[in-house]
Design an enzyme around this catalytic site. Structure first.
Site, PDB file in Angstrom:
ATOM      1  N   HIS A  81       0.873  -1.186   0.000  1.00 31.36           N
ATOM      2  CA  HIS A  81       0.000   0.000   0.000  1.00 31.36           C
ATOM      3  C   HIS A  81       0.904   1.229   0.000  1.00 31.36           C
ATOM      4  O   HIS A  81       1.470   1.602   1.026  1.00 31.36           O
ATOM      5  CB  HIS A  81      -0.966  -0.059   1.191  1.00 31.36           C
ATOM      6  CG  HIS A  81      -1.952  -1.175   1.025  1.00 31.36           C
ATOM      7  ND1 HIS A  81      -3.186  -0.984   0.458  1.00 31.36           N
ATOM      8  CD2 HIS A  81      -1.840  -2.493   1.265  1.00 31.36           C
ATOM      9  CE1 HIS A  81      -3.813  -2.167   0.370  1.00 31.36           C
ATOM     10  NE2 HIS A  81      -3.008  -3.091   0.863  1.00 31.36           N
ATOM     11  N   ARG A  82       1.040   1.837  -1.174  1.00 33.91           N
ATOM     12  CA  ARG A  82       2.056   2.876  -1.372  1.00 33.91           C
ATOM     13  C   ARG A  82       1.655   4.219  -0.822  1.00 33.91           C
ATOM     14  O   ARG A  82       2.502   5.053  -0.525  1.00 33.91           O
ATOM     15  CB  ARG A  82       2.362   2.998  -2.884  1.00 33.91           C
ATOM     16  CG  ARG A  82       3.031   1.764  -3.445  1.00 33.91           C
ATOM     17  CD  ARG A  82       2.849   1.664  -4.938  1.00 33.91           C
ATOM     18  NE  ARG A  82       1.458   1.305  -5.267  1.00 33.91           N
ATOM     19  CZ  ARG A  82       1.011   1.108  -6.505  1.00 33.91           C
ATOM     20  NH1 ARG A  82       1.826   1.242  -7.509  1.00 33.91           N
ATOM     21  NH2 ARG A  82      -0.259   0.778  -6.712  1.00 33.91           N
ATOM     22  N   GLN A  89      10.919  -1.741  12.301  1.00 30.84           N
ATOM     23  CA  GLN A  89      12.082  -2.210  13.064  1.00 30.84           C
ATOM     24  C   GLN A  89      13.108  -2.814  12.100  1.00 30.84           C
ATOM     25  O   GLN A  89      12.750  -3.640  11.257  1.00 30.84           O
ATOM     26  CB  GLN A  89      11.641  -3.277  14.065  1.00 30.84           C
ATOM     27  CG  GLN A  89      12.791  -3.773  14.913  1.00 30.84           C
ATOM     28  CD  GLN A  89      12.407  -5.025  15.691  1.00 30.84           C
ATOM     29  OE1 GLN A  89      11.759  -5.930  15.178  1.00 30.84           O
ATOM     30  NE2 GLN A  89      12.803  -5.065  16.932  1.00 30.84           N
ATOM     31  N   ASN A 182      -3.712   8.298   5.258  1.00 26.91           N
ATOM     32  CA  ASN A 182      -4.832   9.236   5.317  1.00 26.91           C
ATOM     33  C   ASN A 182      -6.136   8.458   5.115  1.00 26.91           C
ATOM     34  O   ASN A 182      -6.117   7.270   4.743  1.00 26.91           O
ATOM     35  CB  ASN A 182      -4.642  10.407   4.345  1.00 26.91           C
ATOM     36  CG  ASN A 182      -4.688   9.987   2.893  1.00 26.91           C
ATOM     37  OD1 ASN A 182      -5.569   9.242   2.485  1.00 26.91           O
ATOM     38  ND2 ASN A 182      -3.736  10.468   2.101  1.00 26.91           N
ATOM     39  N   ARG A 184      -8.469   8.480   2.928  1.00 28.41           N
ATOM     40  CA  ARG A 184      -8.763   7.945   1.587  1.00 28.41           C
ATOM     41  C   ARG A 184      -7.981   6.660   1.349  1.00 28.41           C
ATOM     42  O   ARG A 184      -8.525   5.665   0.850  1.00 28.41           O
ATOM     43  CB  ARG A 184      -8.392   8.994   0.528  1.00 28.41           C
ATOM     44  CG  ARG A 184      -8.818   8.583  -0.857  1.00 28.41           C
ATOM     45  CD  ARG A 184      -8.440   9.645  -1.872  1.00 28.41           C
ATOM     46  NE  ARG A 184      -9.058   9.399  -3.146  1.00 28.41           N
ATOM     47  CZ  ARG A 184      -8.884  10.163  -4.211  1.00 28.41           C
ATOM     48  NH1 ARG A 184      -8.116  11.230  -4.132  1.00 28.41           N
ATOM     49  NH2 ARG A 184      -9.470   9.862  -5.349  1.00 28.41           N
ATOM     50  N   ASN A 188      -9.282   2.523   0.938  1.00 27.14           N
ATOM     51  CA  ASN A 188      -8.795   1.575  -0.070  1.00 27.14           C
ATOM     52  C   ASN A 188      -8.177   0.345   0.610  1.00 27.14           C
ATOM     53  O   ASN A 188      -8.429  -0.801   0.218  1.00 27.14           O
ATOM     54  CB  ASN A 188      -7.764   2.277  -0.963  1.00 27.14           C
ATOM     55  CG  ASN A 188      -7.194   1.353  -2.024  1.00 27.14           C
ATOM     56  OD1 ASN A 188      -7.941   0.784  -2.825  1.00 27.14           O
ATOM     57  ND2 ASN A 188      -5.889   1.180  -2.034  1.00 27.14           N
ATOM     58  N   ARG A 193      -8.236  -5.321   2.301  1.00 26.21           N
ATOM     59  CA  ARG A 193      -7.708  -6.208   3.344  1.00 26.21           C
ATOM     60  C   ARG A 193      -8.732  -6.654   4.377  1.00 26.21           C
ATOM     61  O   ARG A 193      -8.414  -7.522   5.203  1.00 26.21           O
ATOM     62  CB  ARG A 193      -6.517  -5.530   4.039  1.00 26.21           C
ATOM     63  CG  ARG A 193      -5.414  -5.101   3.080  1.00 26.21           C
ATOM     64  CD  ARG A 193      -4.810  -6.266   2.312  1.00 26.21           C
ATOM     65  NE  ARG A 193      -3.725  -5.817   1.442  1.00 26.21           N
ATOM     66  CZ  ARG A 193      -2.924  -6.636   0.760  1.00 26.21           C
ATOM     67  NH1 ARG A 193      -3.074  -7.946   0.847  1.00 26.21           N
ATOM     68  NH2 ARG A 193      -1.983  -6.154  -0.019  1.00 26.21           N
TER      69      ARG A 193
HETATM   70  C1  LIG Z   1      -6.506 -10.800  -1.926  1.00 26.60           C
HETATM   71  C2  LIG Z   1      -5.283 -10.097  -2.468  1.00 26.60           C
HETATM   72  C3  LIG Z   1      -4.396 -10.800  -3.265  1.00 26.60           C
HETATM   73  C4  LIG Z   1      -3.260 -10.162  -3.790  1.00 26.60           C
HETATM   74  N1  LIG Z   1      -2.398 -10.876  -4.547  1.00 26.60           N
HETATM   75  C5  LIG Z   1      -1.305 -10.282  -5.069  1.00 26.60           C
HETATM   76  C6  LIG Z   1      -0.384 -11.017  -5.882  1.00 26.60           C
HETATM   77  O1  LIG Z   1      -0.561 -12.213  -6.129  1.00 26.60           O
HETATM   78  N2  LIG Z   1       0.699 -10.381  -6.376  1.00 26.60           N
HETATM   79  C7  LIG Z   1       0.919  -9.041  -6.151  1.00 26.60           C
HETATM   80  O2  LIG Z   1       1.917  -8.500  -6.644  1.00 26.60           O
HETATM   81  N3  LIG Z   1       0.078  -8.326  -5.369  1.00 26.60           N
HETATM   82  C8  LIG Z   1      -1.016  -8.897  -4.826  1.00 26.60           C
HETATM   83  N4  LIG Z   1      -1.860  -8.174  -4.044  1.00 26.60           N
HETATM   84  C9  LIG Z   1      -1.545  -6.758  -3.750  1.00 26.60           C
HETATM   85  C10 LIG Z   1      -2.380  -5.793  -4.608  1.00 26.60           C
HETATM   86  O3  LIG Z   1      -2.174  -6.029  -5.986  1.00 26.60           O
HETATM   87  C11 LIG Z   1      -1.991  -4.324  -4.311  1.00 26.60           C
HETATM   88  O4  LIG Z   1      -0.636  -4.113  -4.633  1.00 26.60           O
HETATM   89  C12 LIG Z   1      -2.174  -3.960  -2.847  1.00 26.60           C
HETATM   90  O5  LIG Z   1      -3.408  -4.420  -2.362  1.00 26.60           O
HETATM   91  C13 LIG Z   1      -2.078  -2.434  -2.699  1.00 26.60           C
HETATM   92  O6  LIG Z   1      -3.234  -1.841  -3.241  1.00 26.60           O
HETATM   93  P1  LIG Z   1      -3.211  -0.440  -3.970  1.00 26.60           P
HETATM   94  O7  LIG Z   1      -2.226  -0.404  -5.109  1.00 26.60           O
HETATM   95  O8  LIG Z   1      -4.633  -0.120  -4.329  1.00 26.60           O
HETATM   96  O9  LIG Z   1      -2.740   0.539  -2.787  1.00 26.60           O
HETATM   97  P2  LIG Z   1      -1.808   1.877  -2.850  1.00 26.60           P
HETATM   98  O10 LIG Z   1      -0.474   1.506  -3.322  1.00 26.60           O
HETATM   99  O11 LIG Z   1      -1.955   2.478  -1.500  1.00 26.60           O
HETATM  100  O12 LIG Z   1      -2.493   2.721  -3.951  1.00 26.60           O
HETATM  101  C14 LIG Z   1      -3.765   3.336  -3.728  1.00 26.60           C
HETATM  102  C15 LIG Z   1      -4.366   3.718  -5.058  1.00 26.60           C
HETATM  103  O13 LIG Z   1      -3.567   4.751  -5.647  1.00 26.60           O
HETATM  104  C16 LIG Z   1      -3.515   4.573  -7.052  1.00 26.60           C
HETATM  105  N5  LIG Z   1      -2.104   4.352  -7.419  1.00 26.60           N
HETATM  106  C17 LIG Z   1      -1.062   4.146  -6.569  1.00 26.60           C
HETATM  107  N6  LIG Z   1       0.073   4.009  -7.263  1.00 26.60           N
HETATM  108  C18 LIG Z   1      -0.263   4.112  -8.567  1.00 26.60           C
HETATM  109  C19 LIG Z   1       0.474   4.013  -9.770  1.00 26.60           C
HETATM  110  N7  LIG Z   1       1.773   3.785  -9.809  1.00 26.60           N
HETATM  111  N8  LIG Z   1      -0.194   4.152 -10.925  1.00 26.60           N
HETATM  112  C20 LIG Z   1      -1.517   4.381 -10.955  1.00 26.60           C
HETATM  113  N9  LIG Z   1      -2.295   4.457  -9.853  1.00 26.60           N
HETATM  114  C21 LIG Z   1      -1.659   4.319  -8.667  1.00 26.60           C
HETATM  115  C22 LIG Z   1      -4.396   3.367  -7.372  1.00 26.60           C
HETATM  116  O14 LIG Z   1      -5.690   3.832  -7.661  1.00 26.60           O
HETATM  117  C23 LIG Z   1      -4.395   2.594  -6.082  1.00 26.60           C
HETATM  118  O15 LIG Z   1      -5.551   1.768  -5.911  1.00 26.60           O
HETATM  119  C24 LIG Z   1      -3.000  -8.770  -3.503  1.00 26.60           C
HETATM  120  C25 LIG Z   1      -3.908  -8.083  -2.695  1.00 26.60           C
HETATM  121  C26 LIG Z   1      -5.023  -8.717  -2.162  1.00 26.60           C
HETATM  122  C27 LIG Z   1      -5.964  -7.931  -1.284  1.00 26.60           C
END
Ligand SMILES: Cc1cc2nc3c(=O)[nH]c(=O)nc-3n(C[C@H](O)[C@H](O)[C@H](O)COP(=O)(O)OP(=O)(O)OC[C@H]3O[C@@H](n4cnc5c(N)ncnc54)[C@H](O)[C@@H]3O)c2cc1C
Length: 259
Positions: A81-82, A89, A182, A184, A188, A193
């Site tokens: 979650h970026r 730690q 934050n 928002r 997400n 999760r």
């Molecule tokens: C059940 C489950 C299984 C999963 N399995 C895998 C897996 O097999 N392999 C794997 O690699 N990951 C896996 N993940 C991780 C998933 O793909 C996401 O990386 C992780 O949940 C973070 O979500 P996010 O990118 O929405 O969050 P954040 O990184 O917090 O991003 C929040 C939102 O910001 C936007 N955003 C952020 N960065 C960018 C960007 N660079 N470009 C465009 N928009 C952006 C997007 O709208 C994103 O939804 C899994 C997650 C879950 C819940």
């Protein structure tokens, strides 16, 4: 058992978000933004933002958690979650001899699996300590040769040794961190999760984080949880099929009816 503590948050998070929304939709100046912004009015603004899907004002409320007693496997997942800040730690600087580890409940419940697991942990610990000891000896000898004094060489060598010895530590190894997100980003995070498709450890932590933020900002997180809490399940064939049960659980959690 993970320990989650909401250690701080934006003061008056809903009022802060409401002030941002008020600025968007009226010509109120900065000096009057917080004026007459009662809890009810703030709740109204927050609900309106959720209804129209205007999410950027909720980025002004941040929440900081201390999370302890979680595995390195958990760390790998949460840091995907970026839109968040992390302090974790360090295994480079903290000696992990006799490390703590997270024993997954499914393994704990199965005696044969548990015995294998405990043996693997004991072996990892043994190898970690042996590698650290061997490397520390090599580094110390070299540092002494370079003219460093005995005490300083021993200290530096031990630090250098654990940097590499940690490569044998398992995913189960326990860690702790401080995480700030934050509102928002939290919404997400909860969508991903809190879903029953998420892995048990991160789901447990996400549920506890949600429970705690609901106590300080109930309107901001009224619709929070897995997607099925506020709409249809997007998981298709992978759906748990228990939407109603899940919804009920999150309603109870938010109203404080379950621990
Ligand atoms: C059940 C489950 C299984 C999963 N399995 C895998 C897996 O097999 N392999 C794997 O690699 N990951 C896996 N993940 C991780 C998933 O793909 C996401 O990386 C992780 O949940 C973070 O979500 P996010 O990118 O929405 O969050 P954040 O990184 O917090 O991003 C929040 C939102 O910001 C936007 N955003 C952020 N960065 C960018 C960007 N660079 N470009 C465009 N928009 C952006 C997007 O709208 C994103 O939804 C899994 C997650 C879950 C819940």
């Amino acid at each position: 058992m993970p320990k989650v503590t909401l250690i701080s948050h934006t003061p008056e998070p809903e009022k802060t978000v409401a002030a941002a929304a008020k600025l968007c939709y009226s010509n109120t100046g900065a000096d009057k933004l917080m004026e007459n912004l009662t809890a009810d009015k703030a709740a109204g603004f927050v609900q309106m933002l959720a209804e129209i899907g205007h999410e950027s004002p909720i980025e002004h409320a941040s929440f900081t958690f201390a999370i302890e007693g979680v595995s390195r496997a958990f760390l790998a997942q949460i840091t995907r979650h970026r839109i968040a800040s992390y302090s974790v730690q360090s295994q480079r600087y903290v000696n992990k001899g006799q490390f703590e580890y997270i024993l997954p409940p499914e393994i704990e419940a199965e005696p044969q699996a548990k015995a294998e697991f405990l043996q693997a942990m004991a072996e990892a610990e043994h190898h970690y300590e042996r590698i650290a000891e061997i490397l520390a000896g090599t580094h110390k000898a070299r540092l002494l040769q370079q003219g460093m004094d005995e005490k300083e060489a021993a200290k530096k060598a031990a630090k250098m040794a654990i940097e590499d010895a940690r490569f044998v530590l398992p995913n189960a190894c326990d860690t702790k961190m401080v995480v700030t997100m934050n509102a928002r980003s939290l919404l997400n995070f909860f969508r991903h999760r809190c879903c029953s498709r998420a892995q048990w450890e991160i789901r447990e932590v996400a549920d506890e984080m949600l429970r705690q933020v609901c106590q300080v900002a109930p309107n901001l997180f009224a619709q929070a949880g897995p997607p099925c809490v506020s709409g249809p399940c997007p998981e298709g064939k992978m759906s748990c099929g228990e939407m109603l049960k899940v919804r009920e659980r999150y309603i109870q959690m938010k109203t404080g009816e379950v621990e």
